[in-house]
Design an enzyme around this catalytic site. Structure first.
Site, PDB file in Angstrom:
ATOM      1  N   LYS A 124       0.832  -1.207   0.000  1.00  0.00           N
ATOM      2  CA  LYS A 124       0.000   0.000   0.000  1.00  0.00           C
ATOM      3  C   LYS A 124       0.861   1.250   0.000  1.00  0.00           C
ATOM      4  CE  LYS A 124      -3.965  -2.144   2.318  1.00  0.00           C
ATOM      5  NZ  LYS A 124      -4.849  -2.114   3.506  1.00  0.00           N
ATOM      6  N   ASP A 162       1.059   7.077 -18.652  1.00  0.00           N
ATOM      7  CA  ASP A 162       0.061   8.127 -18.844  1.00  0.00           C
ATOM      8  C   ASP A 162      -1.161   7.793 -17.992  1.00  0.00           C
ATOM      9  OD1 ASP A 162      -1.080  10.410 -19.847  1.00  0.00           O
ATOM     10  OD2 ASP A 162      -1.710   9.515 -21.749  1.00  0.00           O
TER      11      ASP A 162
END
Length: 586
Positions: free
Chosen positions: A320, A372
């Site tokens: 995480k 992207d």
């Protein structure tokens, strides 16, 4: 009166869209001249300017409409009529799907992304699955009827630039030899082969790309012919790319957008999709600069996938993050990332800073090493598709960005990004399988990714393996942007010698540390996890642990040098006797 207002909205939106398209095409049209002049900095500046263009025109249009109409503009019923008027106005355009998306953007800007309704905007396009057939010949057609060499000669003549070929005969020889060797299933000498080549040349960074398809009796295959500038006023063919995977990498989501003349976008994308069907239409629209259309296509494909699937959104695998929380739908190749409400104390960033970093990546040369993303506001998900574990996690770490009401989960702000295998997980698997060649490859890719980013004036900041991913093509890509900065803003230093042993044993540094100070020797912690990993990394990229390497890279960037970072391997490049291949990190 409502009809009059609706007509004014439709006319104002179309006027601003037409202006955007003209300015977009004007920036794109100069791409060949920039390439011929080897003006690489102008190419980068034009790419960023073209990205900014959409938001600039959008803001002007939305502000102008609100100013003209006043409070009545917030009457949602008015936009129902405006949509109908606008749909009629764009019917004869050759880019109606782009026009619809521009209208959506203005509507969302006015209503601040709240009233999402297909009756008021084009959530579903009237042109989905209906590419426009312009009747234009946007491809040139060649045949081997007169022989392969004659075909190649005609092709190079048709795609000649305003500067000469460095050695046309050599390039034809290289191409013919490569084609005969790598298309063994086609008897070029006996079977007539046709070649379709897109008339528009694709420009990006320091390359020009001629794109097409080879048709033979039993099938077809895509090809790309990269052309480079030799720095002395001439151009040459660098290689011939024939494998679909290699063609896909050139159109990767990790690359800057192409500059290419596109008259009818849907027709253009339709042909590209036949060349690389593994690429979604969303990715292809983005790859040629229509990134907002890519976003719209992505959203529609996402809605379609939800309707055809039944799996649940889950917390994304991996360690995480300290700034972002990430979740995914296993059957859909994308992750969704949103900013946490509170960051780890080690993270000296704000929510606004994180957004700025993601925008920096959007505008910057991604060098094939940064993913992207698509940015969304008020993204709606069906509550029934979220696991309880994910709901609990979102409410725990990002409650201010998440609203759960009835059957819907609304996330006020998020990014969508192509899903990759986290590098730390990939390395662990290679170690568990005792797959040293794969381990060697991915560690080499990791080092090259850092170096290529540095060459593009990007310092990744937090370079832990968990912040990188491995694509399906085996490329290592950086995707955690909260600590990136320009390389030239860093102060790379060696750790000074301790004056006495107690200093080294102290938990605190015995030397001053400035805000942007970086000590590359400390990067050794990256490979402390495993002796094999450390050995391979030190063998291949040990120079990354030296301040001198980073200082040289900084000087190179400050000198204005742009290093060659090609979207294909060095081994693919043709030999050029007596010519320097240039400095690059492929």
């Amino acid at each position: 009166m409502s009809g009059q207002f609706a007509e004014r909205i439709a006319a104002a939106v179309l006027e601003k869209f037409a202006d955007y398209r003209t300015r977009f095409q004007n920036i794109t049209a100069v791409a060949q001249l920039r390439f011929e002049k080897a003006d690489w900095h102008a190419i980068q500046q034009a790419g960023a300017a073209r990205i900014d263009l959409y938001e600039d025109n959008l803001q002007e249009a939305a502000s102008g409409i609100v100013e003209q109409l006043g409070e009545v503009v917030y009457d949602a019923r008015l936009w129902h009529d405006a949509k109908r008027c606008y749909a009629l106005k764009i019917q004869q355009r050759n880019d109606p799907e782009l026009a619809e998306t521009f209208y959506n953007s203005i509507y969302l800007k006015v209503f601040r992304h709240h009233e999402l309704d297909d009756a008021l905007m084009f959530i579903r396009s009237a042109y989905e699955g209906k590419p426009i057939n312009s009747g234009e010949q946007f491809c040139r057609l060649y045949s081997t009827q007169q022989g392969l060499v004659a075909l190649l000669g005609k092709l190079l003549d048709d795609y000649a630039f305003n500067i000469p070929w460095e050695n046309r005969r050599r390039d034809i020889r290289n191409l013919a030899r490569h084609a005969r060797k790598h298309i063994p299933f086609v008897d070029i000498a006996r079977e007539e082969v046709t070649v379709e080549v897109m008339r528009s040349v694709f420009f990006r960074n320091k390359g020009a790309y001629i794109v097409g398809r080879i048709n033979y009796a039993s099938g077809a295959m895509p090809f790309i012919l990269p052309v480079l500038h030799n720095g002395a006023g001439a151009v040459y063919v660098d290689t011939l790319i024939l494998e679909e995977n290699d063609v896909s990498v050139i159109f990767s989501f990790t690359r800057s957008y192409f500059m290419v003349d596109v008259n009818v976008p849907s027709e253009f994308i339709g042909f590209l999709h036949t060349l690389i069907p593994m690429k979604s239409r969303a990715e292809l629209y983005s790859s040629i600069g229509f990134y907002k259309q890519g976003k719209a296509e992505f959203y529609r494909s996402f809605l379609d996938h939800l309707a055809m699937s039944d799996d649940q959104f889950v917390i994304a695998p991996g360690i995480k993050g300290m700034v972002m929380t990430v979740f995914t739908l296993p059957s859909f190749p994308v992750v969704f990332k949103l900013i946490k409400d509170r960051f780890s104390s080690s993270k000296n960033v704000t929510r606004a800073t994180v957004k700025e970093k993601y925008q920096l990546v959007k505008r910057h040369d991604r060098a094939g090493r940064m993913a992207d993303t698509q940015e969304f506001a008020n993204f709606l998900f069906p509550r029934s598709r979220f696991t309880q574990e994910l709901i609990d996690e979102l409410q725990k770490v990002a409650a201010s960005s998440v609203e759960i009401e009835g059957d819907l989960v609304t996330i006020r702000h998020l990014w969508a990004e192509r899903r990759m295998t986290p590098l730390n997980i990939y390395i662990d698997r290679a170690l568990a399988n005792d797959d040293e060649p794969d381990l060697f490859h991915v560690i080499n890719e990791f080092g090259k990714a850092i170096k290529q980013l540095a060459a593009a004036n990007i310092f990744a900041g937090d370079m832990l393996f968990k912040n990188f991913g491995v694509t399906r093509h085996g490329r290592v890509v950086f995707y955690d942007y909260d600590e990136i900065m320009y390389l030239t803003e860093c102060n790379f230093r060696r750790i000074p010698e301790a004056m006495y042993p107690e200093q080294e044993m102290s938990g605190e540094p015995w030397y001053s540390v400035g805000a942007n100070d970086v000590f590359p020797e400390e990067f050794s912690i990256l490979t402390a996890c495993n002796a094999k990993v450390r050995r391979i990394f030190n063998e291949l990229h040990g120079d990354l642990l030296e301040a001198a390497f980073w200082q040289r890279m900084q000087q190179q960037v400050r000198n204005g040098e742009i290093v060659d970072v090609f979207p294909y391997r060095q081994i693919k490049r043709f030999a050029r006797a007596g010519a320097s291949q240039g400095r690059e990190f492929n």
